[in-house]
Design a protein around this motif. Sequence first.
Motif, PDB file in Angstrom:
ATOM      1  N   ALA A   1      50.994  28.327  34.230  1.00  0.00           N
ATOM      2  CA  ALA A   1      50.419  28.628  35.547  1.00  0.00           C
ATOM      3  C   ALA A   1      50.579  30.112  35.889  1.00  0.00           C
ATOM      4  O   ALA A   1      49.664  30.763  36.419  1.00  0.00           O
ATOM      5  CB  ALA A   1      51.069  27.758  36.601  1.00  0.00           C
ATOM      6  N   LEU A   2      51.759  30.648  35.568  1.00  0.00           N
ATOM      7  CA  LEU A   2      51.994  32.067  35.829  1.00  0.00           C
ATOM      8  C   LEU A   2      51.087  32.935  34.982  1.00  0.00           C
ATOM      9  O   LEU A   2      50.545  33.958  35.461  1.00  0.00           O
ATOM     10  CB  LEU A   2      53.468  32.376  35.549  1.00  0.00           C
ATOM     11  N   LEU A   3      50.885  32.502  33.731  1.00  0.00           N
ATOM     12  CA  LEU A   3      50.003  33.256  32.849  1.00  0.00           C
ATOM     13  C   LEU A   3      48.573  33.229  33.364  1.00  0.00           C
ATOM     14  O   LEU A   3      47.862  34.241  33.319  1.00  0.00           O
ATOM     15  CB  LEU A   3      50.093  32.690  31.425  1.00  0.00           C
ATOM     16  N   GLU A   4      48.139  32.044  33.860  1.00  0.00           N
ATOM     17  CA  GLU A   4      46.785  31.956  34.428  1.00  0.00           C
ATOM     18  C   GLU A   4      46.642  32.878  35.640  1.00  0.00           C
ATOM     19  O   GLU A   4      45.613  33.537  35.827  1.00  0.00           O
ATOM     20  CB  GLU A   4      46.490  30.512  34.825  1.00  0.00           C
ATOM     21  N   GLN A   5      47.674  32.935  36.454  1.00  0.00           N
ATOM     22  CA  GLN A   5      47.632  33.830  37.610  1.00  0.00           C
ATOM     23  C   GLN A   5      47.526  35.281  37.165  1.00  0.00           C
ATOM     24  O   GLN A   5      46.750  36.076  37.743  1.00  0.00           O
ATOM     25  CB  GLN A   5      48.879  33.628  38.481  1.00  0.00           C
ATOM     26  N   LEU A   6      48.302  35.613  36.156  1.00  0.00           N
ATOM     27  CA  LEU A   6      48.243  36.981  35.661  1.00  0.00           C
ATOM     28  C   LEU A   6      46.863  37.316  35.078  1.00  0.00           C
ATOM     29  O   LEU A   6      46.322  38.409  35.302  1.00  0.00           O
ATOM     30  CB  LEU A   6      49.328  37.198  34.597  1.00  0.00           C
ATOM     31  N   VAL A   7      46.308  36.341  34.336  1.00  0.00           N
ATOM     32  CA  VAL A   7      44.970  36.562  33.749  1.00  0.00           C
ATOM     33  C   VAL A   7      43.919  36.701  34.840  1.00  0.00           C
ATOM     34  O   VAL A   7      43.024  37.565  34.808  1.00  0.00           O
ATOM     35  CB  VAL A   7      44.635  35.419  32.777  1.00  0.00           C
ATOM     36  N   SER A   8      44.029  35.834  35.864  1.00  0.00           N
ATOM     37  CA  SER A   8      43.062  35.886  36.975  1.00  0.00           C
ATOM     38  C   SER A   8      43.177  37.200  37.729  1.00  0.00           C
ATOM     39  O   SER A   8      42.181  37.851  38.081  1.00  0.00           O
ATOM     40  CB  SER A   8      43.303  34.714  37.926  1.00  0.00           C
ATOM     41  N   ALA A   9      44.428  37.600  37.986  1.00  0.00           N
ATOM     42  CA  ALA A   9      44.620  38.872  38.697  1.00  0.00           C
ATOM     43  C   ALA A   9      44.093  40.034  37.876  1.00  0.00           C
ATOM     44  O   ALA A   9      43.481  40.984  38.395  1.00  0.00           O
ATOM     45  CB  ALA A   9      46.101  39.061  39.009  1.00  0.00           C
ATOM     46  N   GLY A  10      44.325  39.991  36.570  1.00  0.00           N
ATOM     47  CA  GLY A  10      43.806  41.064  35.705  1.00  0.00           C
ATOM     48  C   GLY A  10      42.294  41.095  35.692  1.00  0.00           C
ATOM     49  O   GLY A  10      41.680  42.169  35.656  1.00  0.00           O
ATOM     50  N   SER A  11      41.697  39.904  35.712  1.00  0.00           N
ATOM     51  CA  SER A  11      40.230  39.823  35.712  1.00  0.00           C
ATOM     52  C   SER A  11      39.663  40.418  36.994  1.00  0.00           C
ATOM     53  O   SER A  11      38.681  41.172  36.971  1.00  0.00           O
ATOM     54  CB  SER A  11      39.800  38.367  35.546  1.00  0.00           C
ATOM     55  N   GLU A  12      40.256  40.091  38.129  1.00  0.00           N
ATOM     56  CA  GLU A  12      39.795  40.638  39.411  1.00  0.00           C
ATOM     57  C   GLU A  12      39.971  42.145  39.443  1.00  0.00           C
ATOM     58  O   GLU A  12      39.088  42.901  39.923  1.00  0.00           O
ATOM     59  CB  GLU A  12      40.577  39.990  40.547  1.00  0.00           C
ATOM     60  N   ALA A  13      41.096  42.607  38.934  1.00  0.00           N
ATOM     61  CA  ALA A  13      41.310  44.052  38.911  1.00  0.00           C
ATOM     62  C   ALA A  13      40.284  44.744  38.034  1.00  0.00           C
ATOM     63  O   ALA A  13      39.788  45.840  38.342  1.00  0.00           O
ATOM     64  CB  ALA A  13      42.728  44.355  38.418  1.00  0.00           C
ATOM     65  N   SER A  14      39.955  44.106  36.921  1.00  0.00           N
ATOM     66  CA  SER A  14      38.949  44.688  36.026  1.00  0.00           C
ATOM     67  C   SER A  14      37.588  44.743  36.698  1.00  0.00           C
ATOM     68  O   SER A  14      36.861  45.734  36.573  1.00  0.00           O
ATOM     69  CB  SER A  14      38.884  43.866  34.732  1.00  0.00           C
ATOM     70  N   LEU A  15      37.250  43.700  37.434  1.00  0.00           N
ATOM     71  CA  LEU A  15      35.960  43.701  38.130  1.00  0.00           C
ATOM     72  C   LEU A  15      35.921  44.795  39.195  1.00  0.00           C
ATOM     73  O   LEU A  15      34.887  45.505  39.360  1.00  0.00           O
ATOM     74  CB  LEU A  15      35.711  42.322  38.756  1.00  0.00           C
ATOM     75  N   ARG A  16      37.008  44.935  39.932  1.00  0.00           N
ATOM     76  CA  ARG A  16      37.036  45.987  40.941  1.00  0.00           C
ATOM     77  C   ARG A  16      36.927  47.369  40.312  1.00  0.00           C
ATOM     78  O   ARG A  16      36.234  48.276  40.822  1.00  0.00           O
ATOM     79  CB  ARG A  16      38.329  45.882  41.756  1.00  0.00           C
ATOM     80  N   LEU A  17      37.578  47.522  39.165  1.00  0.00           N
ATOM     81  CA  LEU A  17      37.515  48.793  38.472  1.00  0.00           C
ATOM     82  C   LEU A  17      36.111  49.091  37.991  1.00  0.00           C
ATOM     83  O   LEU A  17      35.619  50.234  38.083  1.00  0.00           O
ATOM     84  CB  LEU A  17      38.509  48.796  37.322  1.00  0.00           C
ATOM     85  N   GLN A  18      35.435  48.084  37.482  1.00  0.00           N
ATOM     86  CA  GLN A  18      34.068  48.257  37.009  1.00  0.00           C
ATOM     87  C   GLN A  18      33.137  48.636  38.170  1.00  0.00           C
ATOM     88  O   GLN A  18      32.241  49.481  38.044  1.00  0.00           O
ATOM     89  CB  GLN A  18      33.566  46.973  36.328  1.00  0.00           C
ATOM     90  N   GLY A  19      33.384  47.969  39.365  1.00  0.00           N
ATOM     91  CA  GLY A  19      32.537  48.284  40.532  1.00  0.00           C
ATOM     92  C   GLY A  19      32.727  49.729  40.971  1.00  0.00           C
ATOM     93  O   GLY A  19      31.740  50.420  41.324  1.00  0.00           O
ATOM     94  N   ARG A  20      33.935  50.200  40.967  1.00  0.00           N
ATOM     95  CA  ARG A  20      34.202  51.562  41.376  1.00  0.00           C
ATOM     96  C   ARG A  20      33.617  52.569  40.377  1.00  0.00           C
ATOM     97  O   ARG A  20      33.106  53.629  40.753  1.00  0.00           O
ATOM     98  CB  ARG A  20      35.737  51.779  41.508  1.00  0.00           C
ATOM     99  N   LEU A  21      33.679  52.266  39.122  1.00  0.00           N
ATOM    100  CA  LEU A  21      33.082  53.125  38.104  1.00  0.00           C
ATOM    101  C   LEU A  21      31.579  53.200  38.291  1.00  0.00           C
ATOM    102  O   LEU A  21      30.977  54.300  38.152  1.00  0.00           O
ATOM    103  CB  LEU A  21      33.410  52.596  36.697  1.00  0.00           C
ATOM    104  N   ALA A  22      30.998  52.042  38.634  1.00  0.00           N
ATOM    105  CA  ALA A  22      29.533  52.044  38.825  1.00  0.00           C
ATOM    106  C   ALA A  22      29.184  52.905  40.045  1.00  0.00           C
ATOM    107  O   ALA A  22      28.198  53.655  40.048  1.00  0.00           O
ATOM    108  CB  ALA A  22      29.049  50.627  39.013  1.00  0.00           C
ATOM    109  N   GLN A  23      29.980  52.790  41.096  1.00  0.00           N
ATOM    110  CA  GLN A  23      29.720  53.603  42.313  1.00  0.00           C
ATOM    111  C   GLN A  23      29.903  55.079  41.985  1.00  0.00           C
ATOM    112  O   GLN A  23      29.133  55.956  42.470  1.00  0.00           O
ATOM    113  CB  GLN A  23      30.678  53.191  43.418  1.00  0.00           C
ATOM    114  N   ALA A  24      30.887  55.385  41.228  1.00  0.00           N
ATOM    115  CA  ALA A  24      31.133  56.770  40.892  1.00  0.00           C
ATOM    116  C   ALA A  24      30.007  57.350  40.057  1.00  0.00           C
ATOM    117  O   ALA A  24      29.615  58.529  40.215  1.00  0.00           O
ATOM    118  CB  ALA A  24      32.477  56.907  40.162  1.00  0.00           C
TER     119      ALA A  24
END
Length: 271
Positions: free
Chosen positions: A246-269
């Motif tokens: 469960a902790l690993l899934e949380q970490l994977v989910s959090a990493g996925s969300e962070a990656s999406l946010r990073l991709q969105g910011r790169l696109a805006q930039a």
Amino acid sequence: MQIQIWAPGLDAAWLADGLVQAHLQVLLLAEPAEARAQLPLLLAYADPLGRLASQRAGEHDGALLAALPQLERSASRCRLVNLGCVALPALVAWGVDPGAAPPPEAPPRFAVPDPFEALLAMAWLQEHPGHLQGYQALESHPLAAALDGRSPDLDCLARYQQAASLDALLAARQERAALDADLAELAQQLAPLQEQQLEALALREQLALLQARLQQADALQERCSALQLSLQAQQLDLEQLARRLALLEQLVSAGSEASLRLQGRLAQALA
């Protein structure tokens, strides 16, 4: 002190035991050639009843009479002993000091035989008169009855006839009939006890079987307890693994969300 006994064809163990109890060392001889010249020697024989009691009664006849002259010459001292008429104190005194006066006890006497055994002895002697002659020859020897301080038993048939009289036979028959009746009554009394004993044995067998099964049950219980502990440990391991997943899934989910946010910011930039 040592003393020797030769009793061809007869059982003289009881005589040896009596002498041992009197603190004498007894040597039982199998053959007359084994006799030691320096030691006192008892030559044991038996009356016809005693011969009948031996399984080798026939071997006794003549053996002692044939060896007696040579033994008298070679042995320092020897004497004949009638096993049916023994006085142990007198034999012990003779073994210690052959020249000493005999003890003050009364001379040995023959026990009154069983009437039926006396009847059997008379029939046996009638068929084998040579045995009676050999016995009388031993009793008449100067080393036999004379050393016991008694008269030779030359009329043993009279003793047997008296023991096997009609009155004695009838009395013995009545005693045996009474004994048979007592044994039959005792057998009837023992029959229920035997049945109870059989029942007790059966119950003991059942108890032993139950005890064995209880031991098996205890062993199975211990094994079940061990398996239960093992299952509990495995359950704990599974729960801990589930928490880690469960902790690993949380970490994977959090990493996925962070990656999406990073991709969105790169696109805006880039825009």
